[in-house]
Design an enzyme around this catalytic site. Structure first.
Site, PDB file in Angstrom:
ATOM      1  N   GLN A 239      37.940 -43.531 -12.390  1.00 44.61           N
ATOM      2  CA  GLN A 239      37.641 -43.389 -13.815  1.00 44.61           C
ATOM      3  C   GLN A 239      38.912 -43.114 -14.614  1.00 44.61           C
ATOM      4  O   GLN A 239      38.890 -43.165 -15.840  1.00 44.61           O
ATOM      5  CB  GLN A 239      36.615 -42.271 -14.051  1.00 44.61           C
ATOM      6  CG  GLN A 239      35.210 -42.639 -13.595  1.00 44.61           C
ATOM      7  CD  GLN A 239      34.159 -41.588 -13.906  1.00 44.61           C
ATOM      8  OE1 GLN A 239      33.504 -41.103 -12.992  1.00 44.61           O
ATOM      9  NE2 GLN A 239      33.976 -41.242 -15.170  1.00 44.61           N
ATOM     10  N   ARG A 386      27.648 -37.226 -16.625  1.00 41.42           N
ATOM     11  CA  ARG A 386      27.217 -37.797 -17.898  1.00 41.42           C
ATOM     12  C   ARG A 386      27.222 -36.764 -19.024  1.00 41.42           C
ATOM     13  O   ARG A 386      26.272 -36.642 -19.796  1.00 41.42           O
ATOM     14  CB  ARG A 386      25.850 -38.445 -17.792  1.00 41.42           C
ATOM     15  CG  ARG A 386      25.702 -39.508 -18.876  1.00 41.42           C
ATOM     16  CD  ARG A 386      24.551 -40.437 -18.676  1.00 41.42           C
ATOM     17  NE  ARG A 386      24.602 -41.420 -19.729  1.00 41.42           N
ATOM     18  CZ  ARG A 386      24.298 -42.704 -19.575  1.00 41.42           C
ATOM     19  NH1 ARG A 386      23.912 -43.150 -18.410  1.00 41.42           N
ATOM     20  NH2 ARG A 386      24.373 -43.528 -20.575  1.00 41.42           N
ATOM     21  N   GLU A 762      27.079 -39.772 -23.588  1.00 45.18           N
ATOM     22  CA  GLU A 762      26.599 -38.608 -22.853  1.00 45.18           C
ATOM     23  C   GLU A 762      25.602 -37.773 -23.635  1.00 45.18           C
ATOM     24  O   GLU A 762      24.870 -36.977 -23.055  1.00 45.18           O
ATOM     25  CB  GLU A 762      27.812 -37.807 -22.414  1.00 45.18           C
ATOM     26  CG  GLU A 762      28.713 -38.720 -21.574  1.00 45.18           C
ATOM     27  CD  GLU A 762      30.044 -38.134 -21.217  1.00 45.18           C
ATOM     28  OE1 GLU A 762      30.532 -37.318 -21.992  1.00 45.18           O
ATOM     29  OE2 GLU A 762      30.582 -38.509 -20.174  1.00 45.18           O
TER      30      GLU A 762
END
Lengths: 808, 284
Positions: A239, A386, A762
């Site tokens: 990521q 998230r 999110e």
């Protein structure tokens, strides 16, 4: 020169901001043409995988690799002893701790990496793993952080002095060998005093259980060391590819220019793919040792059991108010279970993430937060599943405390929220725990939400249901779940946000091609968010070229500008801002070129959708396409050829998206089965770049919220065995379990972001978890329920009904 | 999730299957749809040096609906059970149950034979077949024999089938009356927290016969003769329902797992059975 299309059509042709442009990524994803790490196949590639510990806490007496080396196809078996001379048997974590790459004398959690087997194919690797003989001596297991703080059993002997002293950790003094840090925020004395003297105080303890992001694609990498040119190429499910490059360089000693990190297509991250894992280190070492590319791919059980978990926060709160419901103070203590190593992925100065956003959307004059991090015999991690760093925990905490306070006050929970919201005119608002909220209009959003769902009607229906239940006419209760959340995303300002010293800016680099198309590269990396679609839309609106003519590229450190990656809803707030700013640099140069071509002064032209026009004479213009061509092919005095720009954006503040959610749920008290009848989600993410993608993000975030609230957990038994290591027991909802979501919005642009966008990926998770949980708890409120812990799976809901005497 | 090496056999007829079984004894296992066996092999919990794929063995893929019985070949998939119109008329409980097994992808591969033969207490078909008083036909070196479903299951994964025998067909007496297969599960694809199969015959307001079996509430499926008997001769009123549930609770022996503790499972078993009886009765 006359234009043959209207201004409106010109705007439409750009497919810029506000357009529900279809995702350009989906053609390849829906046709099986994506290129994920496991799709990478190189000549002579080998496969590595781990011998993992069956025990949660054990000393390693011996590792015998002889039989494994006899297995046909097995080339090498690495152990800590092999890595030690390279100094790679331990690695730094993102939280300032260190973690064993391969078990160095002991193991601290079930599934811990003990040895790394390298073979010619996956089957030989698996057979080799089976043949490694490890002799363990079991040690007492601690899976409860409160026990850990009282126990004589020292989990991390490496962190205790020979004289038994406890040296400071990365975040200050430690008060027990199994203690990692104490971190606090706010005014302790005033808060305690306000609560002690308050008219009303509600207290509650809650456990936010351990769960896991569980991306569809597990973690993996391919390491390829080219011994001829000295270059290491590392493909992986990263990521944050640039941060990985820097970390690999720092721990391996390979110079950064000789490392190329590539994140190809990634099948979901949700925080799971932020950190560095032993698989990466071992694959790199194995490639250096063998001179061949080495691939490592986790299976599902490895992923669930060993890579970064989320949550595991034991939270105790006190909230005080006046008799008429005005909140006066908030106190929160967290005992945070970090597992065997502190591998949380948080900005360095925030070992509990942004848990100090726990005053939520409310004007709370004084507050205090204290967090104790603790080691246990569980897997390391502590990522933001998230959500921005620990924001889900914070919002769950305050949204539960509000409900408990409403019970204490015998007040409607919607009204209690309304009278305590930060008012529109109070923004920018500095919260008691330090954050400066950039903007918000909570009352408007709340009123819209309650009106849309007919809140008063729902409460009347619920009251009738309670009567019917008591009269024996139904066995189903009705719950109305409310939540109002404020997120804190877009980490973040370099002045207070860094990870391992790497400032959390982000970047965009644009090259306009002579014929009026473009490529833009960013420091972020999409894991499914649709960056190639939305960032092109930002640019289209900024530079006046169609989004369809703009390629977005991310994830290759040899080509993309340095950035800190994608997590914590930071891509749009940070890289999106960089994109707009770089676009504006392009536009500034284009203006000078246009003025030259139109033979007027620079200030006599102005930007209009896809062109510069002479002020007051719109028939005189140069399109951006024409300007691009001229930029490369026409000698313009005083202006360099070319049309390129780069921007590194250090945001002045976080962004603060917010939203209002309502869930209506029916609960079968005899079976514990909940049925979601309605879910309404109003999100305010500021300026909306692509409404269709926003809706997709909201659906995804809510579904993961439903999972966490209603059953998803990483559960351990007393021996530290993971009880939920497969998708049979780890709840991953399918379309069948998911309700129809109603989405809605208000728009309160961020005042400091170049395009006013705040990030949305999110929010639905952050707001959704308390909303689902509150619905369950609200159903039982008329029967005396105050708080029950998640996950609300069938048997736990049944237990609540049972304990309230509803089965008698 | 990588299995140990194994030899793959794909015989063209039953004689070929039996020959491999005879040669390798319990080192060999037959595979129908593979949806129970292959995951166990990939987890290395089942070691199968010789895997015998039944896909090419003919004669086990038919559904034969006769006047007083139904014969289902062992290789018939759950999807075929669901799609078979004549079967849905003759024994609708099979379709109702099959629709609650796993998910469509699994049902395209998973077979009736594999589901009943594996002896997994979580499987739905074994309890259902006990409710329907099915008979399983197995073939071995000494020829064919029939084993009643109600006598087939000995313990988890232990059945009356010998290692060298292959289950080839399931024969069901044509079911009569009302039916219901009621299943509580946590999510699609899950095994039952509790499931009940009920077949009930009514004459006026009287129950004249009732058959009840429960799934995943013991280490075998549980055919509860007493629960059925508690309904016979009654009008299936509250007292009879209570007696049937009480009788069933005496027969099951659930264990705690991630679905919940024993008290919860007993409670849910009662609720599920009650609902199954009520639905079956309403259809009788």
């Amino acid at each position: 020169m006359k234009d043959d299309i209207s201004r409106e059509e010109r705007v439409d042709n750009l497919k810029g901001m506000g357009c529900s442009r279809k995702r350009v990524e989906d053609a390849r994803f829906t046709q099986g043409k994506g290129n994920y790490v496991d799709d990478i196949k190189l000549d002579g590639m080998l496969f590595g995988d781990f011998v993992r510990s069956p025990y949660a806490h054990a000393r390693i007496k011996n590792i015998d690799t002889a039989a494994a080396l006899e297995v046909p196809g097995v080339l090498a078996v690495l152990t800590a002893a092999d890595l030690e001379p390279l100094g790679l048997h331990w690695m730094p974590t993102l939280a300032g701790d260190k973690q064993m790459v391969l078990a160095d004398g002991k193991v601290l959690f079930q599934g811990q990496e003990v040895a790394y087997v390298v073979a010619e194919d996956r089957y030989a690797t698996a057979d080799g793993i089976e043949a490694v003989e490890v002799e363990y001596e079991e040690l007492p297991v601690i899976v409860n952080p409160f026990e850990a703080l009282k126990s004589d059993v020292v989990l991390r002997e490496d962190l205790v002095g020979e004289d038994g002293s406890i040296p400071d950790g990365a975040h200050g003094p430690r008060k027990h060998p199994n203690h990692i840090f104490t971190w606090d925020a706010g005014d302790k004395g005033t808060t305690e005093e306000v609560i002690a003297n308050a008219e009303v105080v509600a207290s509650e303890s809650m456990y936010y259980h351990r769960t896991h992001p569980c991306p569809l694609e597990t973690c993996g990498c391919v390491a390829s060391m080219d011994k001829v040119n000295g270059k290491l190429t590392l493909w992986g499910t990263f990521q944050a590819p640039h941060a990985i490059r820097t970390v690999v360089s720092l721990i391996s000693g390979i110079e950064e220019h000789n490392i190329r990190v590539i994140s190809p297509d990634i099948g979901g991250g949700f925080g799971n793919k932020v950190g560095a894992y032993p698989g990466y280190v071992c694959s790199v070492v194995a490639s250096i040792v063998t001179g061949k590319p080495v691939k490592w791919i986790e299976d599902r059980m490895d992923n669930l059991m060993t890579t970064a978990f989320a949550r595991d926060y034991h939270m105790t709160g006190k909230i005080s108010a006046t008799k008429d419901g005005k909140i006066t103070g908030l106190h929160c203590h967290v005992t945070a279970d970090h597992g065997g190593f502190d591998a949380c992925a948080d900005p360095t100065k925030f070992p509990a993430g942004f848990m100090n956003i726990c005053t939520g959307s409310y004007d709370i004059p004084t507050a205090y937060l204290e967090v104790d991090g603790v080691y246990t015999n569980k897997a390391p991690g502590g990522v933001s599943y998230r959500c921005s760093f620990r924001v889900t925990e914070a919002v769950y905490f305050i949204e539960r405390m509000i409900e408990v306070l409403a019970i204490e006050l015998n007040m409607d929970a919607a009204e209690l929220r309304r009278i305590n919201f930060i008012k529109k005119e109070q923004f920018p608002y500095t919260a008691a725990l330090g954050w400066e909220y950039d903007s918000g209009d909570y009352h408007t959003a709340w009123d819209k939400a309650l009106k849309t769902v007919d809140y008063d009607g729902l409460r009347a229906e619920q009251a009738q249901r309670v009567e019917d239940f008591k009269a024996g006419k139904t066995r189903k209760l009705m719950g109305i779940g409310l939540s109002f959340f404020t997120e804190i995303v877009g980490a973040g300002p370099v002045k207070n946000c860094d990870i391992l010293g790497l400032g959390m800016f982000d970047s965009c680099e644009i090259r306009i091609h002579p014929t009026g198309s473009a490529i833009a590269r960013l420091g972020t990396i999409s894991q499914g968010q649709g960056h190639a679609t939305t960032f092109a839309q930002i640019l289209a609106s900024e530079i006046g070229l169609p989004a369809d003519s703009i390629t977005i590229e991310e994830g290759d450190t040899d080509t993309a500008p340095y950035g800190l990656g994608t997590y914590g809803s930071r891509s749009t707030p940070v890289a999106g801002a960089a994109t707009a700013m770089a676009g504006r640099k392009i536009r500034a140069k284009a203006q000078m070129i246009a003025a030259y071509l139109l033979e007027v002064h620079d200030n006599d032209v102005e930007f209009d959708v896809d062109r510069f026009v002479v002020k007051g004479a719109p028939e005189k213009f140069k399109t951006m396409k024409e300007i691009a061509f001229a930029a490369y092919n026409q000698a313009i005095p005083g202006i360099e050829p070319g049309l390129e720009a780069v921007s590194y954006y250090d945001p002045p503040n976080m962004t603060y998206p917010f939203g209002a959610y309502v869930c209506v749920m029916d609960i079968d008290v005899d079976t514990g089965v909940p049925e979601i009848r309605r879910f309404y989600a109003l999100d305010d993410c500021g300026t909306r770049i692509n409404p269709m993608i926003i809706e997709g993000q909201v659906h995804g975030g809510l579904t993961e919220a439903l999972a966490v609230a209603l059953g998803q957990e990483i559960a351990y038994d007393d021996m530290g065995n993971v009880k939920t290591g497969t998708l049979m027991d780890f709840f991953l909802p399918t379309a069948w379990e998911v309700p129809n979501y109603e989405t809605d919005y208000t728009v309160t642009p961020s005042p400091h972001h170049p395009i006013g966008a705040k990030g949305v990926g999110e929010s639905p998770h952050v707001g959704g978890v308390p909303c689902f949980s509150n619905a369950v708890q609200d159903a039982f409120r008329p029967f005396g329920n105050r708080h029950t812990n998640m996950p609300h799976d069938h048997w736990r809901i049944w237990r609540t009904a049972n304990e309230l005497g509803l089965h008698d | 999730m990588i299995p140990a090496a194994f030899e793959y056999h794909r015989p063209q007829d039953m004689a070929g299957v039996l020959a491999v079984l005879e040669e390798h004894g319990d080192d060999a296992r037959v595979m129908a749809g593979g949806h129970s066996l292959i995951p166990m092999m990939k987890l290395r919990m089942a070691e199968v040096p010789h895997l015998i794929d039944l896909q090419d063995v003919g004669g086990m893929s038919d559904i034969d609906v006769r006047a007083d019985s139904i014969v289902i070949g062992a290789m018939v998939t759950q999807a075929e059970i669901i799609d078979h119109a004549e079967l849905a008329d003759a024994a609708p409980i099979l379709r109702e149950a099959a629709l609650q097994i796993a998910d469509p992808q699994v049902r395209y591969m998973g077979t009736v034979g594999g589901n009943v033969a594996n002896g997994d207490p979580g499987n739905d078909m074994p309890g259902l077949m006990q409710c329907l008083n099915a008979v399983f036909t197995v073939v071995g070196p000494d020829g064919e024999r029939d084993i009643p479903a109600r006598e087939f299951y000995e313990a988890a994964y232990m059945t009356a089938r010998e290692d060298e025998e292959v289950l080839t067909a399931v024969t069901i007496p044509a079911p009569k009356g009302g039916y219901a297969y009621e299943k509580q599960k946590r999510k699609i694809g899950d095994y039952a927290t509790a499931a009940a199969a009920v077949q009930i015959v009514r004459d006026g307001s009287n129950c004249v016969s009732a058959s009840i079996a429960m799934t995943n509430l013991s280490d075998t499926p549980v055919y509860s003769e007493n629960a059925g008997a508690a309904l016979v001769g009654t009008s299936v009123d509250a007292a009879a329902l209570g007696a049937a549930v009480a009788a069933m609770l005496d027969d099951i022996d659930p264990t705690e797992d991630n679905r919940g503790p024993v008290a919860f499972k007993n409670h849910v078993a009662g609720v599920i059975l009650r609902r199954a009886i009520e639905r079956a009765w309403s259809r009788a």
